[in-house]
Motif scaffolding. Sequence first.
Motif, short mmCIF file in Angstrom:
data_model
loop_
_atom_site.label_atom_id
_atom_site.label_comp_id
_atom_site.label_asym_id
_atom_site.label_seq_id
_atom_site.Cartn_x
_atom_site.Cartn_y
_atom_site.Cartn_z
N VAL A 144 0.82 -1.21 0.00
CA VAL A 144 0.00 0.00 0.00
C VAL A 144 0.86 1.25 0.00
O VAL A 144 0.53 2.25 -0.65
N ASP A 145 1.99 1.23 0.72
CA ASP A 145 2.81 2.44 0.79
C ASP A 145 3.35 2.81 -0.58
O ASP A 145 3.55 3.99 -0.89
N PHE A 146 3.60 1.81 -1.45
CA PHE A 146 4.04 2.12 -2.81
C PHE A 146 2.96 2.90 -3.55
O PHE A 146 3.22 3.93 -4.18
N HIS A 147 1.72 2.43 -3.48
CA HIS A 147 0.63 3.07 -4.21
C HIS A 147 0.26 4.42 -3.62
O HIS A 147 -0.30 5.28 -4.31
N ALA A 350 11.16 -1.58 -16.24
CA ALA A 350 12.08 -2.40 -15.46
C ALA A 350 12.23 -1.86 -14.04
O ALA A 350 12.30 -2.63 -13.07
N GLY A 351 12.26 -0.53 -13.91
CA GLY A 351 12.32 0.07 -12.57
C GLY A 351 11.11 -0.25 -11.74
O GLY A 351 11.20 -0.52 -10.54
N LEU A 352 9.93 -0.23 -12.39
CA LEU A 352 8.69 -0.57 -11.67
C LEU A 352 8.71 -2.04 -11.24
O LEU A 352 8.42 -2.37 -10.08
N LEU A 353 9.08 -2.93 -12.18
CA LEU A 353 9.07 -4.36 -11.87
C LEU A 353 10.16 -4.75 -10.87
O LEU A 353 10.09 -5.82 -10.25
N ALA A 354 11.17 -3.87 -10.71
CA ALA A 354 12.24 -4.16 -9.75
C ALA A 354 11.85 -3.79 -8.32
O ALA A 354 12.56 -4.13 -7.37
N GLN A 355 10.74 -3.08 -8.16
CA GLN A 355 10.31 -2.68 -6.82
C GLN A 355 9.88 -3.92 -6.02
O GLN A 355 9.17 -4.77 -6.52
#
Length: 620
Positions: A144-147, A350-355
Motif C-alpha cells: 500500500v505504501d508504494f501506491h 524495469a524500474g517498476l518491476l524491480a520494486q
Amino acid sequence: MTAAPTAPARDEDGKNGEPPTPQAGDPFDQDVLPAPPGATGVLLRSLLAPMRGRVALTALLLLLQQTAVQAGPLLVAYAIDRGVPAFRSADHGPLIAVAVGYLLCAASGGVLQYAFIATAARVSQDVLLDLRGRIFRHAQALSVDFHERYTSGRLISRSTTDVESLRELLEEGLQELVTVIVSCVYVSVLLLWLDLGLGAMAAASFVPLYALVRSYRRRVTEVYRQRSTAIAAVIVKFVETMNGIRPVRAFRREAANDADFRALNRRHERTNGDALLEMARYVVGSRVVANTTVALIVLWGAYRVADGTLALGVLAAAVLYLRRLYDPIDRLGMFLNAYQSAAASLEKIAGLLAQVPSVPEPAAPRELPEAPSRHPGREVVFDSVRFAYRTGGEVLPRFDLTLPAGQTVAVVGSTGAGKSTLAKLLARFYDPTDGRVLLDGVDLRDLAGPALRREVVMVTQEAFLFSGTVAENIAIGRPDATRAEIERAAKEIGAHDFIAALPDGYDTDVRKRGGRISAGQRQLVAFARALLADPAVLILDEATSSLDIPGERAVQRAMATVLRGRTAVVIAHRLSTVEIADRVLVMEHGRIVEDGAPAELIAGTGRFADLHRAWRDSLA
C-alpha cells in the motif's frame, strides 16, 4: 449532506489518508524508479526467452526473403551482359530464364515477407501480452505504501504509453534493423564479388555513416527519456483532475488546471520537436554521405565502362545495389527513434518491476491456532511497536496494546494522533518499523496473505465499489457466496430495502466507483461485504462518517449484531460511534493517554470526558 464519494478520510498524517508527501530526492518523486544495473536487458531477455523457436523462425524467414530480393540486380547484370547479346543472336533462352527467375524471386520474396510479418507480429503481441500482465500483477502485489507514493497516472503510463513504445519497436523497429543489417551484409558481399574496387569504395562510406549513427544515438537518448517523462506527466495530470472533478468544480479550479495542462502539453510538444529535429539532422547527414558515394562510384564506373575494364551490366547491378544499400540507412534512423523511445520506456518498466513489496509474503507461513468456535474473535497484541513512514517522522513511538478476543475497542483522538496508522498496521498494509503485531500469538508477518485477509477485514470511509453489480460488490470477500447468503448479509446490515428498490435489485450495475448510488448506500454495501466475509477481526476506519444521522443510527443498530463476538477496532471521530464499544482508547501523539469503558471515561475529568461534553453541546 453526505460526503463526496471520492473524498478519503483525513487521518493522523494530515494528508487525506496518505503518508507524508515525498521529499525532494525521493525516487518516488521522479518518473523513473531505480532499477539494478542491467535490469532492462534481463527483462527483455526474459520476455523473449519463451519464444526462442519463433524468434529463430522469424530470422530464418527474413534471411530467405532477403536472398530472394537481392538476387534481382544479379539477374539484371546477367540480362545486360549475356541475355541481350544472345537475344540479338536469336537465342531467346537467357532472357526467358532471367524473366522467369525474376518473377520467381519476386513471388517468393513477397510470400516470405508475408510469412515474416505474420510471425513477427505474433511474437510481438505475445511479448506485449506478457509484459502488460506482469505490470498489472506486480502492481497489485506491491504494498500500500508504494501506491500511496507512486501515482496511478504513472502506473497507467507504464502499461499504456510505455508498452506502446515497445510495440512500435517490436513490430516496426526490429524489422527495420534486421532488414538493414542483412541487406548491408548481402549487398556488401555481392558488390565485392562483382567488382573489388566498387565494393571497397562502398564499404569506405560506412565509416562516416557509423560516426553519424553514433552521434545521433547519443543525442537522441536523453531526448526520448525526457519525452517519455513528459507524456507521463500529461497522463498523471489528466487522471488526477478527472478523479478529483468534484473539488475541481467546487473550488473553480478549471482555469488553473487548464493552464497547468497546457504547460505540460507544451513540454511534451517541445520534446517531440526535439526528437524530430534530431531525426532530420541524421537523415540529411546520411543522404549527403550516400549521394556523394553513389555519384563517385557512378562516375568512376562509367569511366571504367568506357575504358573497357568494367562490364556495363556489372555497373548497372552495382548502382541498383547501392540504392538498396543506402535506402535502408534512412530507415535505420526510424529504428533508432523507435529503439530510444522503447529503451526509455523499458527502463521505466524495469524500474517498476524491480520494486520489492515492503510487506512481503513470508517464506515459511505459519498457521493460526484453531479457534474453539468461529466466534469469539482472536486476540490482538501490539508488542513494543514502533512505526514511522519512510518520508515522515515517527508516528508511533513505543506502542503496547492487548485486545482480548471478542472485544470491541473504539479509538479516538485528534488528527495526527496515530489512529489510522494503528488500523493499517493491524490490517498489515504496513509492517512495524520495530516490534510485532500478533494475532492469537502469531506475528502477522508470518501469516500468508490469503490467511490474513480471511481473518482481518477493514472497512474505510471511502467504501470503494468496483464497476459491476451490487451482488458482485458484496461478494468480493467471498466470491463463492450464494445469492441467498449475499441477501442475508444485506438484510442484517440494513441495506436490503434500498438495494431491492434499485432498477435491477441486486443485479444493478453500480458503475464507476459506485457512482450510481449515494455515499451512505455505498457504505452500507461495504458493511454487507465485511459481514459476508465473516472475519475474526473487523477494523472500521471512520466507516460511518459519510452517513447522515438516520443512516448512522441504522448502521449502528446493525453493527451491534455484526461486531458481537468479533474482535473489533473502531476508529471514530463521531463519538456516537463509541457507544457500541466495550472499551475506549484515547490517543495523542502516538500514545494511549486514556483507556477504559465509555461510561467510566465519560464520568471522569480526562480528555475523553471533554470530547464527549463538546460533542453533546454540538448536538444541542
